[in-house]
Every structure is written in structure tokens, then in C-alpha cells.
Design a protein around this motif. Structure first.
Motif, PDB file in Angstrom:
ATOM      1  N   GLY A  14      18.330  -5.239   0.428  1.00 48.36           N
ATOM      2  CA  GLY A  14      17.041  -5.121   1.101  1.00 48.36           C
ATOM      3  C   GLY A  14      16.293  -3.829   0.814  1.00 48.36           C
ATOM      4  O   GLY A  14      15.239  -3.598   1.387  1.00 48.36           O
ATOM      5  N   LEU A  15      16.815  -2.993  -0.074  1.00 47.34           N
ATOM      6  CA  LEU A  15      16.147  -1.730  -0.387  1.00 47.34           C
ATOM      7  C   LEU A  15      15.325  -1.872  -1.660  1.00 47.34           C
ATOM      8  O   LEU A  15      15.710  -2.602  -2.572  1.00 47.34           O
ATOM      9  CB  LEU A  15      17.173  -0.607  -0.570  1.00 47.34           C
ATOM     10  N   PRO A  16      14.201  -1.142  -1.731  1.00 47.88           N
ATOM     11  CA  PRO A  16      13.448  -1.141  -2.990  1.00 47.88           C
ATOM     12  C   PRO A  16      14.326  -0.606  -4.122  1.00 47.88           C
ATOM     13  O   PRO A  16      15.248   0.185  -3.886  1.00 47.88           O
ATOM     14  CB  PRO A  16      12.290  -0.181  -2.714  1.00 47.88           C
ATOM     15  N   GLU A  17      14.021  -1.025  -5.337  1.00 48.43           N
ATOM     16  CA  GLU A  17      14.850  -0.656  -6.488  1.00 48.43           C
ATOM     17  C   GLU A  17      15.022   0.855  -6.635  1.00 48.43           C
ATOM     18  O   GLU A  17      16.127   1.330  -6.906  1.00 48.43           O
ATOM     19  CB  GLU A  17      14.247  -1.236  -7.767  1.00 48.43           C
ATOM     20  N   THR A  18      13.942   1.609  -6.437  1.00 50.96           N
ATOM     21  CA  THR A  18      14.043   3.065  -6.608  1.00 50.96           C
ATOM     22  C   THR A  18      15.028   3.674  -5.618  1.00 50.96           C
ATOM     23  O   THR A  18      15.795   4.571  -5.968  1.00 50.96           O
ATOM     24  CB  THR A  18      12.680   3.752  -6.443  1.00 50.96           C
ATOM     25  N   VAL A  19      15.034   3.158  -4.393  1.00 54.51           N
ATOM     26  CA  VAL A  19      15.949   3.692  -3.385  1.00 54.51           C
ATOM     27  C   VAL A  19      17.367   3.208  -3.656  1.00 54.51           C
ATOM     28  O   VAL A  19      18.326   3.965  -3.508  1.00 54.51           O
ATOM     29  CB  VAL A  19      15.484   3.318  -1.958  1.00 54.51           C
ATOM     30  N   SER A  20      17.511   1.964  -4.082  1.00 59.71           N
ATOM     31  CA  SER A  20      18.844   1.443  -4.435  1.00 59.71           C
ATOM     32  C   SER A  20      19.480   2.297  -5.521  1.00 59.71           C
ATOM     33  O   SER A  20      20.665   2.635  -5.449  1.00 59.71           O
ATOM     34  CB  SER A  20      18.754  -0.003  -4.924  1.00 59.71           C
ATOM     35  N   GLU A  75      -4.020   2.452   1.240  1.00 58.34           N
ATOM     36  CA  GLU A  75      -5.146   2.802   0.375  1.00 58.34           C
ATOM     37  C   GLU A  75      -5.061   1.929  -0.871  1.00 58.34           C
ATOM     38  O   GLU A  75      -4.024   1.921  -1.551  1.00 58.34           O
ATOM     39  CB  GLU A  75      -5.095   4.286   0.000  1.00 58.34           C
ATOM     40  N   GLU A  76      -6.123   1.185  -1.131  1.00 57.41           N
ATOM     41  CA  GLU A  76      -6.184   0.287  -2.281  1.00 57.41           C
ATOM     42  C   GLU A  76      -4.995  -0.682  -2.322  1.00 57.41           C
ATOM     43  O   GLU A  76      -4.420  -0.955  -3.366  1.00 57.41           O
ATOM     44  CB  GLU A  76      -6.299   1.087  -3.580  1.00 57.41           C
ATOM     45  N   GLY A  77      -4.595  -1.141  -1.142  1.00 59.07           N
ATOM     46  CA  GLY A  77      -3.562  -2.167  -1.046  1.00 59.07           C
ATOM     47  C   GLY A  77      -2.121  -1.683  -1.055  1.00 59.07           C
ATOM     48  O   GLY A  77      -1.213  -2.495  -0.961  1.00 59.07           O
ATOM     49  N   VAL A  78      -1.923  -0.380  -1.198  1.00 59.46           N
ATOM     50  CA  VAL A  78      -0.564   0.166  -1.171  1.00 59.46           C
ATOM     51  C   VAL A  78      -0.474   1.291  -0.145  1.00 59.46           C
ATOM     52  O   VAL A  78      -1.473   1.853   0.274  1.00 59.46           O
ATOM     53  CB  VAL A  78      -0.111   0.691  -2.560  1.00 59.46           C
ATOM     54  N   VAL A  79       0.758   1.595   0.221  1.00 58.41           N
ATOM     55  CA  VAL A  79       0.997   2.650   1.205  1.00 58.41           C
ATOM     56  C   VAL A  79       0.924   4.007   0.518  1.00 58.41           C
ATOM     57  O   VAL A  79       1.468   4.198  -0.571  1.00 58.41           O
ATOM     58  CB  VAL A  79       2.380   2.471   1.870  1.00 58.41           C
ATOM     59  N   ARG A  80       0.273   4.924   1.164  1.00 57.88           N
ATOM     60  CA  ARG A  80       0.286   6.326   0.761  1.00 57.88           C
ATOM     61  C   ARG A  80       0.899   7.096   1.921  1.00 57.88           C
ATOM     62  O   ARG A  80       0.461   6.983   3.057  1.00 57.88           O
ATOM     63  CB  ARG A  80      -1.114   6.857   0.440  1.00 57.88           C
ATOM     64  N   LEU A  81       1.957   7.832   1.613  1.00 59.32           N
ATOM     65  CA  LEU A  81       2.665   8.606   2.631  1.00 59.32           C
ATOM     66  C   LEU A  81       2.419  10.079   2.386  1.00 59.32           C
ATOM     67  O   LEU A  81       2.589  10.575   1.266  1.00 59.32           O
ATOM     68  CB  LEU A  81       4.170   8.330   2.588  1.00 59.32           C
ATOM     69  N   ALA A 106       4.156   1.596  -2.380  1.00 60.44           N
ATOM     70  CA  ALA A 106       4.732   0.270  -2.113  1.00 60.44           C
ATOM     71  C   ALA A 106       3.750  -0.585  -1.318  1.00 60.44           C
ATOM     72  O   ALA A 106       2.899  -0.064  -0.584  1.00 60.44           O
ATOM     73  CB  ALA A 106       6.035   0.416  -1.329  1.00 60.44           C
ATOM     74  N   PRO A 107       3.885  -1.889  -1.413  1.00 60.19           N
ATOM     75  CA  PRO A 107       3.077  -2.774  -0.569  1.00 60.19           C
ATOM     76  C   PRO A 107       3.473  -2.574   0.899  1.00 60.19           C
ATOM     77  O   PRO A 107       4.654  -2.366   1.208  1.00 60.19           O
ATOM     78  CB  PRO A 107       3.446  -4.184  -1.035  1.00 60.19           C
ATOM     79  N   PRO A 108       2.503  -2.644   1.800  1.00 57.89           N
ATOM     80  CA  PRO A 108       2.822  -2.447   3.227  1.00 57.89           C
ATOM     81  C   PRO A 108       3.932  -3.362   3.735  1.00 57.89           C
ATOM     82  O   PRO A 108       4.797  -2.923   4.490  1.00 57.89           O
ATOM     83  CB  PRO A 108       1.492  -2.740   3.936  1.00 57.89           C
ATOM     84  N   ALA A 109       3.943  -4.619   3.317  1.00 55.98           N
ATOM     85  CA  ALA A 109       4.977  -5.557   3.802  1.00 55.98           C
ATOM     86  C   ALA A 109       6.368  -5.079   3.416  1.00 55.98           C
ATOM     87  O   ALA A 109       7.314  -5.213   4.202  1.00 55.98           O
ATOM     88  CB  ALA A 109       4.724  -6.958   3.256  1.00 55.98           C
ATOM     89  N   GLN A 110       6.522  -4.525   2.230  1.00 50.63           N
ATOM     90  CA  GLN A 110       7.827  -4.010   1.792  1.00 50.63           C
ATOM     91  C   GLN A 110       8.270  -2.842   2.664  1.00 50.63           C
ATOM     92  O   GLN A 110       9.436  -2.752   3.049  1.00 50.63           O
ATOM     93  CB  GLN A 110       7.743  -3.571   0.329  1.00 50.63           C
ATOM     94  N   ALA A 148       1.981  -0.819  10.943  1.00 52.36           N
ATOM     95  CA  ALA A 148       1.829  -2.013  11.763  1.00 52.36           C
ATOM     96  C   ALA A 148       0.512  -1.965  12.545  1.00 52.36           C
ATOM     97  O   ALA A 148      -0.120  -3.003  12.776  1.00 52.36           O
ATOM     98  CB  ALA A 148       3.012  -2.170  12.709  1.00 52.36           C
ATOM     99  N   ALA A 149       0.089  -0.766  12.923  1.00 50.85           N
ATOM    100  CA  ALA A 149      -1.137  -0.610  13.687  1.00 50.85           C
ATOM    101  C   ALA A 149      -2.388  -0.628  12.798  1.00 50.85           C
ATOM    102  O   ALA A 149      -3.495  -0.814  13.292  1.00 50.85           O
ATOM    103  CB  ALA A 149      -1.086   0.704  14.471  1.00 50.85           C
ATOM    104  N   ALA A 150      -2.183  -0.444  11.493  1.00 49.18           N
ATOM    105  CA  ALA A 150      -3.345  -0.358  10.571  1.00 49.18           C
ATOM    106  C   ALA A 150      -3.970  -1.721  10.319  1.00 49.18           C
ATOM    107  O   ALA A 150      -3.386  -2.737  10.436  1.00 49.18           O
ATOM    108  CB  ALA A 150      -2.911   0.263   9.244  1.00 49.18           C
TER     109      ALA A 150
END
Length: 150
Positions: A14-20, A75-81, A106-110, A148-150
């Protein structure tokens, strides 16, 4: 050991590839090498750009012993942290850098699907204190709530 049934340290399901990949890399390192890698990660954590500094959405992460603030935006469909953490808090900055790697771009859903036990899966117990791992869990919880609030 994880408190969540079915998961364990170094569990990459369940982890993104970079984190895996990072989890697998950490598992193969000696404690000394892990510390070196964490220092590199801490040094590489980007500072928030001027355009977001002072943004009222930056939240203090109370679970962190150091004064850490996070802001997650779509921002532009992806998360910026964006993370603001003091340079003197190397372990916290390293964990924030790992979260940044998992979330930024990453996409917000991910990001919303990232498991709450992500800090435990890193296999850093014994290298980083449980308080620091709890701080990372607090960062992740705030990021997910903001999205989730965005």
C-alpha cells in the motif's frame, strides 16, 4: 511492532513506490548507515518557498517536540507539501523529508490512502525515538486532514 493487525515494520504493501524503495533500502543498512541516510534526508528537505511562508494554513504539529509546521495543497491536480522545521531538528527533518517524498507530487487520493502506521513501517525503531515517529504520524494526519478538507 505495529499496533495495526497485518502490518509490520518494513511492510511496503500500500505504499507508493518511492517510499517502498526507501523502506527496503533502510532495512538493508546498518544502524550507522541509517543515521547517515537520515542526515542526508534532513539536509535535503526543501524550505517552503516565499509565496507560502506566513500562509495561515500552515499548521503546527503538536506531536513534534520541535516546532514543525505543515501545509498541504492541491496544485494542478497533485499534492504539494510544504514543511517548516528547524535545521537543528535533524531527526524530525529527516522524517518530514520521507513524508515529503511520499506526498509531494502525488495524486490526492494516493496520499489519502497512505496508512496511518507509515512511520512504523519504516523500520526505524531503535534508530529514531518513538516520540519522533509519533511526530511523523502527526504530520501525516494533518496532511491527510488538510487534503480531505480541500
Amino acid at each position: 511492532m505495529s499496533d495495526i493487525p497485518g502490518t509490520s515494520p518494513s511492510d511496503t504493501s500500500g505504499l507508493p513506490e518511492t517510499v517502498s524503495e526507501l523502506v527496503e533500502d533502510l532495512a538493508g543498512l546498518t544502524p550507522s548507515e541509517r543515521l547517515d541516510l537520515l542526515q542526508e534526508l534532513a539536509d535535503d528537505l526543501p524550505s517552503p518557498p516565499e509565496r507560502v511562508q506566513g500562509d495561515p494554513g500552515f499548521e503546527r504539529v503538536e506531536e513534534c517536540q520541535s516546532p514543525v509546521h505543515v501545509l498541504a495543497r492541491v496544485e494542478e491536480g497533485v499534492v504539494r507539501l510544504y514543511v517548516d522545521a528547524p535545521p537543528s531538528a535533524a531527526a524530525t527533518r529527516a522524517l518530514a523529508a520521507i513524508l515529503h517524498e511520499a506526498v509531494d507530487g502525488a495524486p490526492p487520493a494516493q496520499v489519502l490512502r497512505l496508512p496511518a502506521d507509515l512511520p512504523l513501517r519504516l523500520g526505524l525503531d531503535g534508530t529514531v525515538s518513538p516520540l519522533r515517529l509519533g511526530g511523523m504520524a502527526g504530520m501525516l494526519a494533518r496532511v491527510q486532514r488538510q487534503l480531505a478538507a480541500a
